[in-house]
Design a protein around this motif. Structure first.
Motif, short mmCIF file in Angstrom:
data_model
loop_
_atom_site.label_atom_id
_atom_site.label_comp_id
_atom_site.label_asym_id
_atom_site.label_seq_id
_atom_site.Cartn_x
_atom_site.Cartn_y
_atom_site.Cartn_z
N SER A 147 0.72 -1.25 0.00
CA SER A 147 -0.09 0.12 -0.03
C SER A 147 0.76 1.32 -0.03
N TYR A 148 2.00 1.18 -0.63
CA TYR A 148 2.91 2.48 -0.55
C TYR A 148 2.61 3.18 -1.88
N GLU A 149 1.97 2.63 -2.86
CA GLU A 149 1.68 3.50 -4.17
C GLU A 149 0.26 3.40 -4.34
N ARG A 150 -0.25 4.61 -4.80
CA ARG A 150 -1.57 4.84 -4.82
C ARG A 150 -2.38 3.84 -5.78
N ASP A 151 -2.02 3.76 -6.99
CA ASP A 151 -2.48 2.71 -8.08
C ASP A 151 -2.70 1.38 -7.84
N LEU A 156 -4.94 -3.68 -6.10
CA LEU A 156 -4.63 -4.83 -5.10
C LEU A 156 -5.69 -5.02 -4.22
N THR A 157 -6.29 -4.04 -3.64
CA THR A 157 -7.09 -3.78 -2.60
C THR A 157 -8.56 -4.52 -2.95
N GLY A 158 -8.99 -3.83 -4.15
CA GLY A 158 -10.28 -4.40 -4.83
C GLY A 158 -10.06 -6.08 -5.10
N TRP A 159 -9.05 -6.38 -5.56
CA TRP A 159 -8.87 -7.81 -5.94
C TRP A 159 -9.18 -8.77 -4.38
N LEU A 160 -8.19 -8.26 -3.54
CA LEU A 160 -8.25 -9.10 -2.30
C LEU A 160 -9.40 -9.06 -1.53
N GLU A 161 -10.38 -7.84 -1.69
CA GLU A 161 -11.41 -7.88 -1.01
C GLU A 161 -12.43 -8.79 -1.85
N SER A 162 -12.25 -9.03 -3.10
CA SER A 162 -13.29 -10.01 -3.66
C SER A 162 -12.66 -11.41 -3.28
N LEU A 163 -11.52 -11.72 -3.20
CA LEU A 163 -11.10 -12.90 -2.71
C LEU A 163 -11.59 -13.18 -1.17
N ALA A 164 -11.52 -12.35 -0.33
CA ALA A 164 -12.38 -12.38 1.00
C ALA A 164 -13.83 -12.61 0.96
N SER A 178 0.60 5.11 3.33
CA SER A 178 -0.39 5.88 3.10
C SER A 178 -1.71 5.50 2.54
N TYR A 179 -1.70 4.34 1.79
CA TYR A 179 -2.68 4.03 0.98
C TYR A 179 -3.44 2.73 1.60
N LEU A 180 -3.10 2.37 2.50
CA LEU A 180 -3.80 1.15 3.28
C LEU A 180 -5.41 1.35 3.60
N ALA A 181 -6.08 0.44 2.99
CA ALA A 181 -7.50 0.70 3.07
C ALA A 181 -7.96 0.22 4.61
N ARG A 182 -7.86 1.13 5.59
CA ARG A 182 -8.12 0.70 6.82
C ARG A 182 -9.81 0.62 6.83
#
Length: 215
Positions: A147-151, A156-164, A178-182
């Motif tokens: 999560s160190y680079e925005r794009d 990655l967040t969108g895909w990981l969330e779908s796997l969850a 900075s870009y961790l989806a807390r």
């Protein structure tokens, strides 16, 4: 051109990971010099940093957590995404995972994962290329320092969330990028881990393990 394994062995040293001393990986003494050598080796400029050559803070926290809670991976199929040195994959294998796969787009990283896994006496399968967006068959997905680079973080967040959502247990190791989806995560553990000052401008960082919410 020197083959990747010879290059890795000649430019790094096998050292215990500071926050996870049960595991040792090939580690560079200095980031910039290795970066320059990698570009020279490949005859290219503008390459990404050699993420495979250092135990990053998020990966150390995630590996520490997996070794402390082996039941998370025992008997299960595990993916280490953006695996770098393979530290987290090695931890999962040591903790008793039924099968461990490591993915990284960097061919040097994939070679580093192979030699590091062998040095630690574990088996880790390698997945080349960009697998983000593919259907997952893993029971557990682990990702450190994504999560160190925005794009990249957004994708990655969108895909990981779908796997969850599809039933995988998805854990992320992060030292406060900075870009961790807390807002999509729940905190499960935090550790103070030693880090290279040249990379983090500090001698240690508070690094946390987060779990993606399934819903």
């Amino acid at each position: 051109m020197t083959d990747p394994e010879t290059f890795i062995r000649s430019t790094t040293r096998m050292l215990p990971v500071p926050g996870v001393p049960e595991i040792a990986v090939y580690t560079a003494d200095e980031a910039t010099a290795l970066w320059e050598k990698t570009e020279e080796q490949l005859g290219q400029t503008g390459l990404p940093p050699p993420f495979w050559a250092f135990p990053w803070a998020g990966g150390q926290a995630l590996a520490r957590y997996i070794l402390a809670h082996p039941q998370i991976v025992q008997g299960r199929t595990v993916l280490d995404l953006a695996a770098g040195s393979g530290l987290v994959a090695i931890a999962a294998a040591k903790a008793g995972a039924a099968a461990v796969w490591a993915n990284d787009i960097d061919p040097f990283a994939r070679t580093a994962i192979a030699v590091n896994a062998a040095a630690n006496g574990v088996a880790v399968g390698l997945l080349p290329g960009d697998i983000v967006g593919t259907a997952g068959t893993w029971d557990v997905v682990l990702a450190g320092d994504i999560s160190y680079e925005r794009d990249m973080a957004t994708r990655l967040t969108g895909w990981l969330e779908s796997l969850a959502r599809d039933g995988a247990e998805v854990l992320v190791g992060d030292p406060g990028r900075s870009y961790l989806a807390r807002d999509r995560l729940e905190l499960v553990a935090s550790y103070d881990v030693p880090v290279p000052r040249a990379l983090e401008d500090a001698d240690s960082k508070r690094s946390s393990v987060w779990r993606f919410r399934a819903a």
